[in-house]
Design an enzyme around this catalytic site. Structure first.
Site, PDB file in Angstrom:
ATOM      1  N   LYS A 198      42.820  22.901  31.280  1.00 12.96           N
ATOM      2  CA  LYS A 198      41.513  22.420  30.813  1.00 12.96           C
ATOM      3  C   LYS A 198      40.777  21.764  31.976  1.00 12.96           C
ATOM      4  CE  LYS A 198      40.083  18.520  28.978  1.00 12.96           C
ATOM      5  NZ  LYS A 198      38.754  18.373  29.640  1.00 12.96           N
ATOM      6  N   GLU A 212      39.469   0.563  40.539  1.00 14.68           N
ATOM      7  CA  GLU A 212      39.083   1.766  41.278  1.00 14.68           C
ATOM      8  C   GLU A 212      37.625   2.069  40.939  1.00 14.68           C
ATOM      9  OE1 GLU A 212      40.664   5.623  40.006  1.00 14.68           O
ATOM     10  OE2 GLU A 212      41.079   6.057  42.109  1.00 14.68           O
ATOM     11  N   GLU A 267      49.000  12.326  38.182  1.00 12.39           N
ATOM     12  CA  GLU A 267      48.445  11.823  39.447  1.00 12.39           C
ATOM     13  C   GLU A 267      47.216  11.011  39.077  1.00 12.39           C
ATOM     14  OE1 GLU A 267      49.956  12.094  42.147  1.00 12.39           O
ATOM     15  OE2 GLU A 267      51.395  13.661  41.669  1.00 12.39           O
ATOM     16  N   CYS A 297      41.092   9.746  44.809  1.00 16.15           N
ATOM     17  CA  CYS A 297      42.053   8.699  44.423  1.00 16.15           C
ATOM     18  C   CYS A 297      42.744   8.101  45.637  1.00 16.15           C
ATOM     19  CB  CYS A 297      43.069   9.185  43.400  1.00 16.15           C
ATOM     20  SG  CYS A 297      43.197  10.919  43.266  1.00 16.15           S
TER      21      CYS A 297
HETATM   22  P1  ADP Z   1      37.104  10.427  34.614  1.00 18.03           P
HETATM   23  O1  ADP Z   1      36.477  10.042  33.311  1.00 18.03           O
HETATM   24  O2  ADP Z   1      37.081   9.387  35.654  1.00 18.03           O
HETATM   25  O3  ADP Z   1      36.641  11.744  35.106  1.00 18.03           O
HETATM   26  P2  ADP Z   1      39.412  10.986  33.023  1.00 18.03           P
HETATM   27  O4  ADP Z   1      40.821  10.576  33.227  1.00 18.03           O
HETATM   28  O5  ADP Z   1      38.685  10.435  31.857  1.00 18.03           O
HETATM   29  O6  ADP Z   1      38.664  10.631  34.364  1.00 18.03           O
HETATM   30  O7  ADP Z   1      39.302  12.572  32.957  1.00 18.03           O
HETATM   31  C1  ADP Z   1      40.160  13.464  33.617  1.00 18.03           C
HETATM   32  C2  ADP Z   1      40.457  14.636  32.716  1.00 18.03           C
HETATM   33  O8  ADP Z   1      41.139  14.169  31.562  1.00 18.03           O
HETATM   34  C3  ADP Z   1      39.231  15.382  32.214  1.00 18.03           C
HETATM   35  O9  ADP Z   1      39.537  16.762  32.156  1.00 18.03           O
HETATM   36  C4  ADP Z   1      39.051  14.810  30.819  1.00 18.03           C
HETATM   37  O10 ADP Z   1      38.377  15.679  29.945  1.00 18.03           O
HETATM   38  C5  ADP Z   1      40.488  14.638  30.393  1.00 18.03           C
HETATM   39  N1  ADP Z   1      40.675  13.657  29.315  1.00 18.03           N
HETATM   40  C6  ADP Z   1      39.955  12.532  29.069  1.00 18.03           C
HETATM   41  N2  ADP Z   1      40.427  11.903  27.972  1.00 18.03           N
HETATM   42  C7  ADP Z   1      41.471  12.630  27.507  1.00 18.03           C
HETATM   43  C8  ADP Z   1      42.371  12.503  26.404  1.00 18.03           C
HETATM   44  N3  ADP Z   1      42.283  11.493  25.556  1.00 18.03           N
HETATM   45  N4  ADP Z   1      43.327  13.461  26.256  1.00 18.03           N
HETATM   46  C9  ADP Z   1      43.439  14.481  27.118  1.00 18.03           C
HETATM   47  N5  ADP Z   1      42.614  14.657  28.165  1.00 18.03           N
HETATM   48  C10 ADP Z   1      41.637  13.752  28.375  1.00 18.03           C
END
Ligand code: ADP
Ligand code: MG
Length: 509
Positions: free
Chosen positions: A196, A407, A270, A305
């Site tokens: 995804k 961060e 990560e 990161c």
């Molecule tokens: P940022 O918001 O700083 O980009 P995130 O950790 O929120 O970092 O997002 C990284 C990835 O994780 C994206 O692909 C996002 O759609 C996905 N993501 C965010 N929330 C969830 C969740 N609850 N479960 C699974 N994937 C998630």
């Protein structure tokens, strides 16, 4: 329809070509070997963050698209897993060659949707992506077990077995590299994948997956897009997904571990960092200055990161080094990410820009703090249409401030003078994160002392590079769990060990 020609140098023409690709890929997923319309009819817009223009859209996948993609990956798994490693290797080498041929157009599309500059980031990232695929193609026959001596005419050996369907979730900051880091080791060892993308940057990865289908059996590598809760969560929770590999924020990493816990499925993650970059008075100061700029990942707008966002400079050289860093900042050319002359592009989104502005405002409101340089958006009408922000250094912020602890994920670093080595190591370690850490010195004993005492997964002395194929990469504390990019991490995290004992004392055997 023909894809855009690969070699163009004019920014406007690059943008036109990338938009043609973006339009063609919009609203699709890649499942069972094909670029197809998603089941979900809902979609979200994809923005060019350097201009604010909408360049396409991507499906807002939910549980149905997840199930469709996981089913395709499940049915592809047995024959992909049973394929001899050398054959999988050949297919992954073909993947690398096909991606290499399209690297420039992939990089342009990535620049268009991420704001990362082609000259300083996405072109190199596309090369790294190809290199990672090629590296793991060469590892496809290396998932080796071991033998253990036993007495009594028994023979013990282990086999390494692929896990099954791997769910991969990536962020937007370096999507080409992260796609390769997830797919390379997973596919080489015989797993199939559903990945995804991040909602901010789905299109270049879609192009990558489209190309993958030319070399891989259908269903081996599948792609969906969508939001975290709606698409990422059902992917993580799907019973047929037997491993989750995630790159993103620490908060989401923790949530994903919770989802996976209920079905006892391994997770590698990560996550974030707030990485110390320590300058000793005996360092080669020219190298250290360059290392501060490179370490801040200014050419990725600090959206990394491993960014060296906490800079500690010895008092004896503090003003000198700071002055030189400031003058280096002045040389960075900010502009259209698709322009060959541009070194610094745009932040990914209005949301990310607001986050940076919030932390800088917090610093401004802190007694004793001073913005050394930057601290605002560029004063240019064209750049103000996008999410650009000037490289920023802040001094005088206490270590307890969120500015020093969180961060920020932008072109912002704190600078702090130090005089006592023990204290600076203590301060460097006083963080919830433990990803990268760097020391600049010519004193070998100090360097070894630093290496022994620093709490970080990725430690460097006299350089501040990024991870690459073959380098074991990952963090401790809130920065993550598990490692990537090394052969050992491939075997450890993408296969399970099956222990076998043959008793050959059996009469008649
Ligand atoms: P940022 O918001 O700083 O980009 P995130 O950790 O929120 O970092 O997002 C990284 C990835 O994780 C994206 O692909 C996002 O759609 C996905 N993501 C965010 N929330 C969830 C969740 N609850 N479960 C699974 N994937 C998630
Ligand atoms: Mg998020």
């Amino acid at each position: 329809m023909m894809d855009a020609p690969a070699c163009v140098t004019d920014a406007a023409e690059r943008a036109r070509n990338a938009k043609v690709l973006a339009e063609r890929l919009s609203d699709h997923v890649v499942v069972a070997g094909k670029l197809v319309r998603a089941i979900s009819r809902a979609s979200f817009p994809v923005e060019n963050p350097a201009s604010g223009e909408i360049i396409g859209s991507a499906p807002r996948c939910g549980a149905e698209d997840v199930a469709h993609a996981v089913a395709a990956a499940s049915s592809a798994f047995p024959s992909w897993a049973a394929m001899p490693g050398r054959q999988r290797s050949a297919k992954l080498l073909e993947v690398a060659s096909r991606l290499e041929a399209e690297a420039e157009s992939i990089a342009c599309l990535s620049s268009l949707e991420t704001g990362n500059a082609i000259a300083t980031q996405t072109r190199g990232e596309a090369r790294t992506m190809v290199d990672i695929f090629r590296f793991f193609a060469g590892m496809a026959n290396e998932a080796k077990g071991k033998t253990v001596p036993l007495t009594d005419r028994r023979f013990l050996f282990t086999k390494r077995v692929p896990l099954g369907v791997v769910g991969a979730i990536i962020p937007w900051n370096a999507p080409l590299m992260q796609t390769a880091s997830k797919l390379g080791p997973a596919l080489a060892t015989g797993n199939t994948v559903v990945l995804k993308t991040a909602e901010q940057a789905p299109l270049a990865v879609m192009r990558i997956f489209e190309i993958l289908q030319e070399a891989l059996p259908p269903g081996v590598a599948n792609l969906i897009s969508g939001f975290g809760e709606e698409a990422g969560r059902p992917l993580t929770e799907h019973p047929a997904v037997r491993k989750v590999t995630f790159t993103g924020s620490s908060a989401v990493g923790a949530q994903i571990m919770h989802y996976a816990a209920d079905k006892i499925v391994p997770v590698t993650a990560e996550l974030g960092g707030k990485n110390p970059n320590i300058i000793m008075p005996d360092a080669d100061l020219d190298l250290a200055v360059a290392g501060i700029v490179q370490g801040m990942r200014l050419f990725r707008q600090g959206q990394s990161c491993t960014a060296g966002a906490r800079i500690f400079i010895h008092t004896a050289v503090y003003r000198e080094v700071l002055g030189q860093v400031v003058s280096e900042f002045g040389k960075g050319r900010m502009g259209n990410p698709l322009d060959e002359a541009t070194q610094i592009g745009s932040l990914i989104s209005a949301e990310q820009l607001a986050r940076v502005e919030r932390y800088v405002a917090m610093a401004r409101g802190t007694p004793g703090a001073r913005i050394v340089i930057g601290g605002e958006r560029p004063n240019d009408a064209v750049l103000r249409q996008g999410h650009f922000y000037l490289p920023t250094l802040i001094e005088g912020v206490p270590a307890s401030s969120p500015v020093c602890r969180d961060e920020i994920f932008g072109p912002v670093a704190t600078v702090t003078p130090w005089a006592d080595f023990d204290s600076v190591i203590k301060e460097a370690n006083d963080s919830r994160y433990g990803l990268a850490a760097v020391l600049w010195t010519r004193d070998l004993a100090r360097a070894m002392d630093f290496i022994d005492r620093i709490e970080a997964g990725f430690v460097q002395v006299n350089q501040f590079s990024v991870a690459e194929a073959g380098i074991e990469y990952g963090g401790v504390k809130l920065s993550g769990i598990g490692r990537e990019l090394s052969p050992e991490s491939m075997v450890e995290h993408f296969t399970w060990p099956k222990t076998v004992i043959i008793n050959y004392a059996t009469p008649g055997l």
